[in-house]
Design an enzyme around this catalytic site. Sequence first.
Site, mmCIF file in Angstrom:
data_model
loop_
_atom_site.group_PDB
_atom_site.id
_atom_site.type_symbol
_atom_site.label_atom_id
_atom_site.label_comp_id
_atom_site.label_asym_id
_atom_site.label_seq_id
_atom_site.Cartn_x
_atom_site.Cartn_y
_atom_site.Cartn_z
ATOM 1 N N ASP A 104 -8.389 1.727 5.983
ATOM 2 C CA ASP A 104 -8.887 2.019 7.664
ATOM 3 C C ASP A 104 -8.854 3.611 7.096
ATOM 4 O OD1 ASP A 104 -8.339 -0.273 8.906
ATOM 5 O OD2 ASP A 104 -6.525 0.346 8.670
HETATM 6 N N1 URA Z 1 -5.423 -4.014 5.368
HETATM 7 C C1 URA Z 1 -5.522 -3.387 6.197
HETATM 8 O O1 URA Z 1 -4.360 -3.347 7.672
HETATM 9 N N2 URA Z 1 -5.484 -1.390 6.338
HETATM 10 C C2 URA Z 1 -6.346 -1.897 5.268
HETATM 11 O O2 URA Z 1 -6.921 -0.333 5.395
HETATM 12 C C3 URA Z 1 -6.332 -2.183 4.423
HETATM 13 C C4 URA Z 1 -6.051 -4.051 4.858
#
Ligand code: URA
Length: 248
Positions: A104
């Site tokens: 993310d």
């Molecule tokens: N899980 C998440 O919630 N976000 C990420 O970036 C990676 C794994």
Amino acid sequence: MERLNKYLARAGVASRRRADLLIQTGRVKVNGSIVKELGVRIDPGNDLIEVDGRQVVEGNQFEYLILNKPAGYLSTVRDPFGRPTVIDLLPPNLPRLYPVGRLDFDTTGLLFFTNDGDLALVLTHPRHLVEKVYQVKVAGAPKDSELKKLERGIILEDGPTAPAKIAIDRIENGNAILIMTIREGRKRQVKRMLKAIGYPVLALHRLAMGPLTLGNLKPGECRRPSESELRELLKLKEQFSPGSVKPV
Ligand code: URA
């Protein structure tokens, strides 16, 4: 001059041991003739190397890179709104690389890049069960019994999660820092799993993916995998994608 098995490994065709097997089983030709002896040396600039009748093309080797992604970058190649992407962080003069899986915008840590599509598929396919290890800071301190629920698997809106491993690393100002290992890679999965048991994620950082670890890369820095990491990657590729053992 370079040993044939080393050249094949460097070109991403196979690990060195597997390259030996390809050579011994008569699948490799040098200048039109099958070569079965190990230890043969070739001139990558002048010799024609073929595996299963297909030419190994020089100058088109696979590239692999591990980045410590800082917060504030998208894990995409291009953004229509012009926001910074992880591609902006890669060194210049590399072939076009693609992130393997996504983190993310606000997630930090290990992001792997390659132009080896077969390997990318092996690493991201849920069936292949490549472990991803995250350090997760949550609001509050979950009880062991609550974490056990996540370990067994819970129901999210897109279905049940596979078993996870979770340990409390430490508590800081009433907030837990967890080490969580999952094999799936659904969208915002870690955040959604913890939210589902009532502990929103405050910070998320990926420490490892399969055989790759972040080591001491600083945010924004990248490195090539070590020889042993690369060997493990190629092993995975051969294990799950045997048809991909072919010239590039
Ligand atoms: N899980 C998440 O919630 N976000 C990420 O970036 C990676 C794994």
